[in-house]
Write a protein that holds these residues in place. Sequence first.
Motif, short mmCIF file in Angstrom:
data_model
loop_
_atom_site.label_atom_id
_atom_site.label_comp_id
_atom_site.label_asym_id
_atom_site.label_seq_id
_atom_site.Cartn_x
_atom_site.Cartn_y
_atom_site.Cartn_z
N UNK A 32 0.77 -1.12 -0.14
CA UNK A 32 0.14 -0.05 0.02
C UNK A 32 0.72 1.21 0.03
N UNK A 33 0.27 2.19 -0.57
CA UNK A 33 0.91 3.47 -0.49
C UNK A 33 0.42 4.11 0.99
N UNK A 34 1.31 4.76 1.51
CA UNK A 34 1.23 5.24 3.10
C UNK A 34 1.32 6.71 2.97
N UNK A 35 0.37 7.35 3.87
CA UNK A 35 0.39 8.78 4.12
C UNK A 35 0.45 9.23 5.59
N UNK A 95 -2.70 11.87 11.65
CA UNK A 95 -3.04 10.31 11.27
C UNK A 95 -2.25 9.65 10.08
N UNK A 96 -2.19 8.41 10.35
CA UNK A 96 -1.38 7.51 9.38
C UNK A 96 -2.53 7.06 8.35
N UNK A 97 -2.24 6.90 7.13
CA UNK A 97 -3.51 6.26 6.09
C UNK A 97 -2.77 5.56 5.16
N UNK A 98 -3.51 4.60 4.72
CA UNK A 98 -2.86 3.70 3.60
C UNK A 98 -4.01 3.57 2.44
N UNK A 99 -3.64 3.37 1.32
CA UNK A 99 -4.39 3.37 0.21
C UNK A 99 -3.69 2.48 -0.94
N UNK A 100 -4.31 2.37 -2.11
CA UNK A 100 -3.53 1.72 -3.13
C UNK A 100 -2.74 2.49 -3.99
N UNK A 108 -9.58 9.72 -0.97
CA UNK A 108 -9.04 8.61 -1.86
C UNK A 108 -8.00 7.80 -0.90
N UNK A 109 -8.13 8.05 0.54
CA UNK A 109 -7.36 7.04 1.25
C UNK A 109 -8.31 6.20 2.06
N UNK A 110 -8.18 4.68 1.75
CA UNK A 110 -9.08 3.75 2.43
C UNK A 110 -8.99 3.46 3.64
N UNK A 111 -7.89 3.48 4.46
CA UNK A 111 -7.49 3.14 5.89
C UNK A 111 -7.03 4.20 6.76
#
Length: 122
Positions: A32-35, A95-100, A108-111
């Motif tokens: 996953x891409x992370x942000x 916040x940390x986030x993950x997405x495709x 557009x971030x899923x988790x």
Amino acid sequence: QVELVESGGGLAQAGGSLRLSCAASGRTSSRSAMGWFRQAPGKEREFLASINWSGSSTYYANSVKGRFTISRDNAKNMVYLQMNTLQPEDTGVYYCAATERASIYTTEWKYWGQGTQVTVSS
């Protein structure tokens, strides 16, 4: 499903540094891409930085470029945000986030993780 848990927040003085960590778990977390995002009191959540799944590409918001560094260790399923030269306006919940595929848009971030508070005093 990807689960994210942030840590490392706290109180810092202006000009100081903090390092945030995000522990990721789940079947696709390493791909996953992370942000990292921030939400200041009374404001909308804003994009800060992202990193692709391999760590070869990063992107930063202008407000943190040159001060913050995002990195990841896929062997440990960890993502980090090194924050230097902190300013009072950096105060907020991080916040940390993950997405495709990484994006500057929060929708557009899923988790998402639960967030960690950072407070910078002047």
